[in-house]
Design a protein around this motif. Structure first.
Motif, PDB file in Angstrom:
ATOM      1  N   VAL A 132      57.105  57.800  46.552  1.00 50.85           N
ATOM      2  CA  VAL A 132      57.171  58.642  47.417  1.00 50.85           C
ATOM      3  C   VAL A 132      55.783  58.506  48.299  1.00 50.85           C
ATOM      4  CG1 VAL A 132      57.034  60.988  48.146  1.00 50.85           C
ATOM      5  CG2 VAL A 132      58.624  60.204  46.485  1.00 50.85           C
ATOM      6  N   LEU A 133      55.967  58.353  49.533  1.00 52.41           N
ATOM      7  CA  LEU A 133      54.697  58.324  50.320  1.00 52.41           C
ATOM      8  C   LEU A 133      54.402  59.677  50.826  1.00 52.41           C
ATOM      9  CD1 LEU A 133      52.727  56.537  52.211  1.00 52.41           C
ATOM     10  CD2 LEU A 133      54.180  56.952  54.144  1.00 52.41           C
ATOM     11  N   LEU A 134      53.026  60.036  50.822  1.00 51.26           N
ATOM     12  CA  LEU A 134      52.517  61.308  51.075  1.00 51.26           C
ATOM     13  C   LEU A 134      51.377  61.249  52.277  1.00 51.26           C
ATOM     14  CD1 LEU A 134      51.270  64.137  48.691  1.00 51.26           C
ATOM     15  CD2 LEU A 134      49.579  63.041  50.520  1.00 51.26           C
ATOM     16  N   VAL A 160      46.524  59.894  52.739  1.00 55.63           N
ATOM     17  CA  VAL A 160      47.748  59.436  52.710  1.00 55.63           C
ATOM     18  C   VAL A 160      47.707  58.738  51.212  1.00 55.63           C
ATOM     19  CG1 VAL A 160      48.651  57.024  53.438  1.00 55.63           C
ATOM     20  CG2 VAL A 160      47.330  58.355  55.028  1.00 55.63           C
ATOM     21  N   GLY A 161      48.872  58.979  50.530  1.00 48.77           N
ATOM     22  CA  GLY A 161      48.978  58.882  49.062  1.00 48.77           C
ATOM     23  C   GLY A 161      50.315  58.232  48.703  1.00 48.77           C
ATOM     24  N   LEU A 162      50.275  57.566  47.667  1.00 48.83           N
ATOM     25  CA  LEU A 162      51.435  57.317  46.935  1.00 48.83           C
ATOM     26  C   LEU A 162      51.652  57.842  45.551  1.00 48.83           C
ATOM     27  CD1 LEU A 162      53.924  55.166  47.414  1.00 48.83           C
ATOM     28  CD2 LEU A 162      52.796  53.835  45.583  1.00 48.83           C
ATOM     29  N   LEU A 184      50.710  54.059  57.901  1.00 52.07           N
ATOM     30  CA  LEU A 184      51.653  54.690  56.758  1.00 52.07           C
ATOM     31  C   LEU A 184      52.742  53.579  56.599  1.00 52.07           C
ATOM     32  CD1 LEU A 184      52.164  58.305  58.363  1.00 52.07           C
ATOM     33  CD2 LEU A 184      50.739  57.745  56.430  1.00 52.07           C
ATOM     34  N   MET A 185      53.009  52.663  57.692  1.00 48.20           N
ATOM     35  CA  MET A 185      54.059  51.360  57.293  1.00 48.20           C
ATOM     36  C   MET A 185      53.185  50.548  56.324  1.00 48.20           C
ATOM     37  SD  MET A 185      56.618  52.268  58.829  1.00 48.20           S
ATOM     38  CE  MET A 185      57.462  50.398  58.867  1.00 48.20           C
ATOM     39  N   THR A 186      51.979  50.386  56.249  1.00 47.48           N
ATOM     40  CA  THR A 186      51.226  49.367  55.459  1.00 47.48           C
ATOM     41  C   THR A 186      51.306  49.932  53.822  1.00 47.48           C
ATOM     42  OG1 THR A 186      49.954  48.663  57.269  1.00 47.48           O
ATOM     43  CG2 THR A 186      49.202  48.003  54.963  1.00 47.48           C
ATOM     44  N   VAL A 187      51.336  50.991  53.717  1.00 48.27           N
ATOM     45  CA  VAL A 187      51.230  51.636  52.423  1.00 48.27           C
ATOM     46  C   VAL A 187      52.920  51.960  52.299  1.00 48.27           C
ATOM     47  CG1 VAL A 187      50.796  53.821  50.917  1.00 48.27           C
ATOM     48  CG2 VAL A 187      49.034  52.801  52.531  1.00 48.27           C
ATOM     49  N   GLY A 188      53.631  52.473  52.886  1.00 49.05           N
ATOM     50  CA  GLY A 188      54.981  52.886  52.665  1.00 49.05           C
ATOM     51  C   GLY A 188      56.164  51.883  53.124  1.00 49.05           C
ATOM     52  N   GLY A 189      55.897  51.248  54.181  1.00 46.14           N
ATOM     53  CA  GLY A 189      56.911  50.725  54.657  1.00 46.14           C
ATOM     54  C   GLY A 189      57.310  49.607  53.970  1.00 46.14           C
ATOM     55  N   PRO A 190      58.601  48.684  54.450  1.00 48.26           N
ATOM     56  CA  PRO A 190      59.096  47.635  53.714  1.00 48.26           C
ATOM     57  C   PRO A 190      57.792  46.654  53.596  1.00 48.26           C
ATOM     58  CG  PRO A 190      60.324  48.155  55.737  1.00 48.26           C
ATOM     59  CD  PRO A 190      59.030  48.950  55.667  1.00 48.26           C
ATOM     60  N   GLY A 191      58.025  46.238  52.084  1.00 46.16           N
ATOM     61  CA  GLY A 191      57.021  45.308  51.685  1.00 46.16           C
ATOM     62  C   GLY A 191      55.531  45.667  51.720  1.00 46.16           C
ATOM     63  N   LEU A 198      53.195  50.182  38.919  1.00 47.19           N
ATOM     64  CA  LEU A 198      53.664  51.449  38.972  1.00 47.19           C
ATOM     65  C   LEU A 198      52.718  52.697  39.041  1.00 47.19           C
ATOM     66  CD1 LEU A 198      56.289  50.882  35.839  1.00 47.19           C
ATOM     67  CD2 LEU A 198      56.822  51.227  38.394  1.00 47.19           C
ATOM     68  N   GLY A 199      51.615  52.136  39.571  1.00 43.25           N
ATOM     69  CA  GLY A 199      50.543  53.160  39.881  1.00 43.25           C
ATOM     70  C   GLY A 199      50.790  54.169  40.935  1.00 43.25           C
ATOM     71  N   GLU A 200      49.640  55.092  41.009  1.00 40.44           N
ATOM     72  CA  GLU A 200      49.685  55.988  42.204  1.00 40.44           C
ATOM     73  C   GLU A 200      48.366  55.397  42.903  1.00 40.44           C
ATOM     74  OE1 GLU A 200      50.081  59.846  40.908  1.00 40.44           O
ATOM     75  OE2 GLU A 200      52.415  59.643  40.503  1.00 40.44           O
ATOM     76  N   PHE A 201      48.389  55.886  44.088  1.00 42.53           N
ATOM     77  CA  PHE A 201      47.050  55.872  44.914  1.00 42.53           C
ATOM     78  C   PHE A 201      46.883  56.898  45.895  1.00 42.53           C
ATOM     79  CE2 PHE A 201      47.529  53.406  48.635  1.00 42.53           C
ATOM     80  CZ  PHE A 201      48.723  52.813  48.442  1.00 42.53           C
ATOM     81  N   GLU A 202      45.515  57.136  46.168  1.00 40.05           N
ATOM     82  CA  GLU A 202      45.325  58.169  47.166  1.00 40.05           C
ATOM     83  C   GLU A 202      44.107  57.618  48.189  1.00 40.05           C
ATOM     84  OE1 GLU A 202      45.163  62.402  45.987  1.00 40.05           O
ATOM     85  OE2 GLU A 202      43.125  62.291  46.557  1.00 40.05           O
ATOM     86  N   LEU A 203      44.424  57.778  49.300  1.00 44.77           N
ATOM     87  CA  LEU A 203      43.185  57.405  50.376  1.00 44.77           C
ATOM     88  C   LEU A 203      43.010  58.897  51.017  1.00 44.77           C
ATOM     89  CD1 LEU A 203      44.889  54.610  52.359  1.00 44.77           C
ATOM     90  CD2 LEU A 203      43.829  54.397  50.337  1.00 44.77           C
TER      91      LEU A 203
END
Ligand code: ADP
Ligand code: MG
Length: 222
Positions: free
Chosen positions: A123-125, A112-114, A182-189, A197-202
């Protein structure tokens, strides 16, 4: 003292500014399940006494990015093994400290990444992860914020989607827990709004019939 921060660690990684345990502390606060763990600086591993075996030992330090490739991750340890395994890593690697954590049960390994697209933005991955990430290249992308149905569509669109539903005699994983992550990472809020502005990867997130655990986490600043 789980994932306790100490000043000599914060910012010590010139690449990301945050080590795995720092990112995991942030994830835990945000509601993402991560393994219970402690940070050990020296040779005294008694801080890990309260953790349940089997244990995972991970070295961290400047430049230790791909830990498995560097031989900086050992799974399946008992408390009595920690000091020896750590000394062996110190003899080979430039080590700032160790993360000792509980070993999650085996399951389906997801990524799971951003990612920040210069044109589209955050963008959520999501996809199949772990050691086969590069080989399988089975990922889905969605602009943030995603909705819960977006999350389900993303998972359903994976070529390996059947693995989540118990392919080849394996048990079905807790898909609702994956969707929640996925919602916690890429959902509203979600985290995508908070991590500047960073990216991250789980990678991996281990999904089992009883939930999900993010067992590795990396943050890359803009
Ligand atoms: P890296 O990606 O930097 O090589 P990871 O932290 O992802 O290192 O660890 C390598 C592999 O070890 C993971 O892909 C996962 O399969 C396994 N692993 C790591 N931490 C845990 C844990 N706490 N529980 C279970 N498995 C783990
Ligand atoms: Mg990893």
């Amino acid at each position: 003292n789980e994932h306790a921060r100490s000043p000599e660690h914060a910012g010590a990684d010139e690449r990301s500014g945050l080590y795995e345990h720092d990112v995991k502390a942030l994830l835990r606060e945000a509601g993402v399940p991560v393994p219970r763990g402690v940070v050990v600086d020296g040779t005294d591993f008694s801080a890990a006494d309260a953790l349940t075996e089997p244990l995972v030992l991970k070295a961290f330090g400047p430049g230790l990015v791909h830990k498995s490739d560097a031989g900086a991750v050992v799974l399946g340890l008992r408390h009595a093994d920690l000091a020896t395994a750590a000394a062996e890593m110190r003899s080979r690697l430039r080590v700032a400290g160790f993360l000792v954590e509980e070993q999650a049960e085996a399951g389906v390994e997801l990524i799971v990444g951003l990612v920040r697209d210069p044109g589209f933005g955050p963008v959520l991955l999501a996809g199949l992860g772990g050691v086969w990430t590069e080989v399988l290249r089975d990922t889905a992308l969605r602009l943030c914020p995603i909705s819960e149905s977006d999350a389900r569509v993303m998972l359903g669109s994976l070529r390996g989607a059947a693995l989540l539903h118990g392919a080849r005699g394996g048990p079905a994983v807790d898909v609702d827990a994956v969707v929640k992550l996925l919602m916690t990472v890429g959902g509203p809020g979600g985290l995508w709004e908070r991590l500047e502005l960073g990216e991250f990867e789980l990678n991996p997130v281990i999904a089992t019939p009883s939930g999900v655990t993010a067992v590795d986490a990396r943050y890359l600043p803009a």
